[in-house]
Write a protein that holds these residues in place. Structure first.
Motif, PDB file in Angstrom:
ATOM      1  N   ALA A  34       8.995   6.400  -6.332  1.00 39.42           N
ATOM      2  CA  ALA A  34       7.706   6.714  -6.960  1.00 39.42           C
ATOM      3  C   ALA A  34       6.619   5.741  -6.514  1.00 39.42           C
TER       4      ALA A  34
ATOM      5  N   GLY B 234       1.152   5.874  -2.308  1.00 35.86           N
ATOM      6  CA  GLY B 234       0.417   6.638  -3.314  1.00 35.86           C
ATOM      7  C   GLY B 234      -0.189   5.747  -4.390  1.00 35.86           C
TER       8      GLY B 234
ATOM      9  N   TYR C 144       3.750   9.905   6.654  1.00 34.25           N
ATOM     10  CA  TYR C 144       3.880   8.719   5.806  1.00 34.25           C
ATOM     11  C   TYR C 144       4.288   7.519   6.664  1.00 34.25           C
TER      12      TYR C 144
ATOM     13  N   PHE D  51       2.085  13.390  -6.488  1.00 33.43           N
ATOM     14  CA  PHE D  51       2.443  12.616  -5.306  1.00 33.43           C
ATOM     15  C   PHE D  51       2.993  11.268  -5.720  1.00 33.43           C
TER      16      PHE D  51
ATOM     17  N   SER E   4       6.377  11.184  -7.330  1.00 41.79           N
ATOM     18  CA  SER E   4       7.407  11.754  -6.434  1.00 41.79           C
ATOM     19  C   SER E   4       8.018  13.033  -6.975  1.00 41.79           C
TER      20      SER E   4
HETATM   21  N1  PHE Z   1       5.580   8.635  -4.559  1.00 41.56           N
HETATM   22  C1  PHE Z   1       5.410   8.163  -3.219  1.00 41.56           C
HETATM   23  C2  PHE Z   1       4.147   7.333  -3.163  1.00 41.56           C
HETATM   24  O1  PHE Z   1       3.494   7.152  -4.160  1.00 41.56           O
HETATM   25  C3  PHE Z   1       5.369   9.287  -2.220  1.00 41.56           C
HETATM   26  C4  PHE Z   1       6.468  10.285  -2.409  1.00 41.56           C
HETATM   27  C5  PHE Z   1       6.182  11.557  -2.852  1.00 41.56           C
HETATM   28  C6  PHE Z   1       7.792   9.935  -2.161  1.00 41.56           C
HETATM   29  C7  PHE Z   1       7.196  12.483  -3.059  1.00 41.56           C
HETATM   30  C8  PHE Z   1       8.813  10.861  -2.363  1.00 41.56           C
HETATM   31  C9  PHE Z   1       8.505  12.136  -2.813  1.00 41.56           C
HETATM   32  O2  PHE Z   1       3.777   6.849  -2.124  1.00 41.56           O
END
Ligand code: PHE
Length: 465
Positions: free
Chosen positions: A24, A28, A110, A231, A234
Motif C-alpha cells: 500500500a 502513491g 512504476y 491506487f 492497492s
Molecule cells: N499502493 C501503491 C502505491 O501507493 C501502488 C500499488 C497499487 C501497488 C496497486 C499494488 C497494487 O504506490
C-alpha cells in the motif's frame, strides 16, 4: 473439483501486515499524494480523501483479501476456484484477468519512476543537491528524464531488484525484504517529519494540510480522492488478493484491512508533513504537480544545513517504498504463470519481470524520444497523453474502478451472505455485528454507486465542470 490451495503461508501476522502495508505504501503516498493534495486544495481534499478511503476503498480491501484467501491461488486461478466451487458464472474470471494485467502494466511504468528514485538516491549520496537553485533543480530533473539511456539503466536496476526479491519466493524473498524495509521506512519518515516540525514553514504546512477550504471543493474533488485512494491502498489490482492467498484461516481480515488502510493513510499524511514544511520554508510552489518531490524537494535539501543526510534519507525512503509496492505488482502474474506453466519460481519471475521490463521501455521513451507520440489521441479523452500517461490514466480511471466494482458485486451480491460471513469467521447462527452490516451495505450500495460516478467523470469530464 476443490480448490488447490497454495502451499505456502506467511510465517506470522506481522510478516503479512508488513508486506501488505509495504504494498500500500509506495510512490502513491510519497510522490503522488502530496502533489494531488496540493493541486486539489489541501485540507478539504484531505478530509474527503480520508472519508472516501474509509467508506469505499476499505470495504473493497476487505472483500479482496477475503477472495484471495478463499481462492488460495494467484488472483486469476483464485476466481476460477471460487466460481467453480460456488457455481457462478465464468464472467467473474474477468475480474482476475483485469486485475493481473492491470498490475502488470502498472509495474512496467512504476519501475521507471522507481528508477528515478534510485537515481536521486545516488545523486543525494554524491552530494548532488548542494547549493541547488530552482533552475538547477529543474535542469537536473530534465536532464535525467530526457536521457533514454540513463532512464533505461535505472529502470533495469529497479526491475532487477524487484525480480530478485520475487524469485526468492514468499519466505526467502518477499518476507525477508519487507520485515526489514518497512520498519526502516517508518523510521526514515519520522526522522523527516521531526525535521519538518523544526522548520519555519511548519505552521503554514499544517494550515495548508489541515485547514479545509471548502470553496475549492467540486464533485471532481471526490472523484480524484477516490482514484487516489484506490491506487494508494492497492485495491483492485490483485496485489491484495495475492497476499490474501498466503493468509492462514485464523487471521482476522477486517482487522488487518483496517490496520493496512490506517497505516497507508498515516504515511500519506506524514509524507505531507515531511514535504510541505520544506516547500513553504523555501518558498516553493505547493501546486508544482508531479515534479513536486523530484524538483522542489532537492532544492530544499540543497539549501538547508543538514540537507545532505536528509536528502539521502528521503530518497532511500522513496526507493524502499517503491520496491515493496513493486513486489506486490509482480507477484500476481508470476504466481499465475507458475501455476499455468509449472516452471520454477526463478525462471517464471525472470520471464514475467523481463516482459514487464520490456513494456516499460515504452514509458521510458514517453519522456523523451516518444514525448510527442499520443497513441490514443483519436479519443478526446487521451489527447496529449503519452504512452506513460495513457497507461496510468487507463488503469486508475478504468481498470481499477471496473475491477473494484466487480469485486464489490461478486462479494456483495453474487456470493451468498452465509459464504461471505463464514469466510470471515463470523458466526451465521446469530445476527452479525453492526460493523458487518455496515460493511455489506457499503459494499452493495455505496461502492458501486460511487464508482459509477468515477466512470462517468472519466468518460465525460465536462459533466461536472
Ligand atoms: N499502493 C501503491 C502505491 O501507493 C501502488 C500499488 C497499487 C501497488 C496497486 C499494488 C497494487 O504506490
Amino acid at each position: 473439483m476443490t480448490a488447490t490451495a497454495v502451499q505456502v503461508h506467511w510465517s506470522s501476522r506481522f510478516a503479512f501486515l508488513m508486506a501488505a502495508i509495504g504494498s500500500a505504501v509506495g510512490l502513491g503516498n510519497i510522490w503522488r499524494f502530496p502533489f494531488v493534495a496540493g493541486e486539489n486544495g489541501g485540507g478539504a481534499f484531505i478530509l474527503i480523501y480520508v472519508a472516501t478511503t474509509a467508506l469505499i476503498a476499505l470495504p473493497i480491501l476487505i472483500a479482496e483479501i477475503m477472495m484471495g484467501r478463499m481462492g488460495g491461488q494467484s488472483p486469476v486461478n483464485s476466481i476460477f476456484n471460487l466460481v467453480r466451487t460456488h457455481n457462478k458464472s465464468r464472467f467473474w474470471v474477468l475480474l482476475g484477468i483485469g486485475a493481473t494485467l492491470g498490475a502488470f502494466i502498472v509495474l512496467s511504468y512504476y519501475s521507471v519512476i522507481g528508477g528515478w528514485a534510485l537515481n536521486y538516491t545516488l545523486t543525494a549520496i554524491g552530494n548532488g543537491f548542494g547549493g541547488l537553485t530552482g533552475a538547477d533543480s529543474e535542469a537536473l530533473f530534465g536532464q535525467l528524464i530526457s536521457d533514454p539511456a540513463a532512464l533505461m539503466m535505472w529502470h533495469t536496476l529497479f526491475m532487477g531488484i524487484n525480480i530478485v526479491i520475487v524469485m526468492g519466493g514468499l519466505h526467502k524473498g518477499i518476507e525477508r525484504a519487507v520485515v526489514f524495509l518497512m520498519p526502516l521506512l517508518f523510521l526514515l519518515l519520522l526522522f523527516m517529519v521531526a525535521y519538518g516540525i523544526g522548520t519555519d514553514g511548519f505552521g503554514e504546512a499544517w494550515t495548508f494540510l489541515f485547514n479545509p477550504d471548502f470553496s475549492k471543493v467540486t464533485a471532481k474533488t471526490f472523484l480524484v480522492a477516490i482514484g487516489q485512494g484506490f491506487f494508494s491502498v492497492s485495491v483492485a489490482l490483485g496485489a491484495m488478493m495475492m497476499y490474501g492467498a498466503y493468509l492462514d484461516k485464523n487471521t482476522s481480515i477486517p482487522q488487518s484491512a483496517i490496520i493496512i488502510a490506517l497505516a497507508d493513510t498515516a504515511v500519506a499524511l506524514l509524507a505531507g508533513l515531511a514535504i510541505f514544511p520544506l516547500v513553504f520554508t523555501f518558498d516553493l510552489a505547493p501546486t508544482a504537480g508531479p515534479g513536486l518531490v523530484f524538483v522542489t524537494v532537492p532544492i530544499a535539501f540543497g539549501e538547508m544545513e543538514s540537507g545532505y543526510l536528509l536528502g539521502v534519507a528521503f530518497f532511500v525512503l522513496l526507493s524502499v517504498a517503491a520496491i515493496t509496492s513493486a513486489i506486490s505488482l509482480l507477484t500476481p502474474a508470476v504466481s499465475w504463470a507458475e501455476e499455468k506453466f509449472g516452471r520454477s519460481r526463478r525462471q517464471t519471475a525472470l520471464t514475467i519481470g523481463g516482459l514487464a521490463w520490456a513494456l516499460g521501455i515504452a514509458s521510458v521513451l514517453s519522456f523523451n524520444d516518444w514525448g510527442e507520440f499520443y497513441p490514443l489521441e483519436v479519443f478526446g479523452l487521451f489527447e496529449g497523453k503519452t504512452i506513460f500517461d495513457t497507461f496510468d490514466f487507463s488503469i486508475t480511471s478504468f481498470v481499477q474502478p471496473a475491477v473494484g466494482i466487480m469485486m464489490a458485486l461478486f462479494v456483495g451480491w453474487s456470493l451468498s451472505r452465509e459464504t461471505v460471513l463464514e469466510a470471515l469467521n463470523i458466526r451465521t447462527d446469530q445476527e452479525p455485528a453492526l460493523w458487518v452490516r455496515i460493511w455489506l451495505i457499503l459494499l452493495r450500495y455505496l461502492v458501486p454507486v460511487a464508482i459509477v460516478g468515477v466512470f462517468l467523470l472519466a468518460l465525460w469530464p465536462d459533466l461536472l465542470a
